[in-house]
Design a protein around this motif. Structure first.
Motif, PDB file in Angstrom:
ATOM      1  N   LEU A  10       0.865  -1.184   0.000  1.00  0.00           N
ATOM      2  CA  LEU A  10       0.000   0.000   0.000  1.00  0.00           C
ATOM      3  C   LEU A  10       0.896   1.226   0.000  1.00  0.00           C
ATOM      4  N   HIS A  11       0.672   2.125  -0.967  1.00  0.00           N
ATOM      5  CA  HIS A  11       1.490   3.334  -1.077  1.00  0.00           C
ATOM      6  C   HIS A  11       0.697   4.406  -1.801  1.00  0.00           C
ATOM      7  N   GLU A  15      -3.022   0.176  -4.124  1.00  0.00           N
ATOM      8  CA  GLU A  15      -2.745  -1.172  -3.644  1.00  0.00           C
ATOM      9  C   GLU A  15      -2.111  -1.966  -4.777  1.00  0.00           C
ATOM     10  N   THR A  46       1.595  -7.651   4.215  1.00  0.00           N
ATOM     11  CA  THR A  46       1.405  -6.352   3.577  1.00  0.00           C
ATOM     12  C   THR A  46       2.458  -5.369   4.063  1.00  0.00           C
ATOM     13  N   VAL A  48       3.128  -1.339   4.181  1.00  0.00           N
ATOM     14  CA  VAL A  48       2.518  -0.020   4.023  1.00  0.00           C
ATOM     15  C   VAL A  48       3.666   0.986   4.041  1.00  0.00           C
TER      16      VAL A  48
END
Length: 72
Positions: A10-11, A15, A46, A48
């Motif tokens: 996530l950035h 996604e 994940t 982030v």
């Protein structure tokens, strides 16, 4: 340079599926996984990407340093 392979990234509100995340000083590069690369840490979860100080608004302000938060 830090290099991670993660199942999900996530950035900046986006996604990404299985992706390579490379961080070098203040630069973040995210690319789809194509092949194994030496010195890459695998994250079965994940990643982030946030700017130092938290959150990802106003990304790349002068002096910002990217940080990773890993969620498994």
């Amino acid at each position: 340079m830090l290099r991670y392979l993660a199942r999900k990234v996530l950035h900046r509100g986006q996604e990404f599926g299985l992706s390579l995340v490379e961080i070098d000083d203040t630069d973040v590069r995210i690319s789809p996984f194509e092949r194994e690369t030496a010195s890459t840490t695998y994250v079965d979860g994940t990643i982030v990407v946030v700017r130092s100080g938290g959150g990802d608004r106003d990304w790349h302000r002068p002096g910002d340093i990217p940080e990773l938060r890993i969620e498994r």
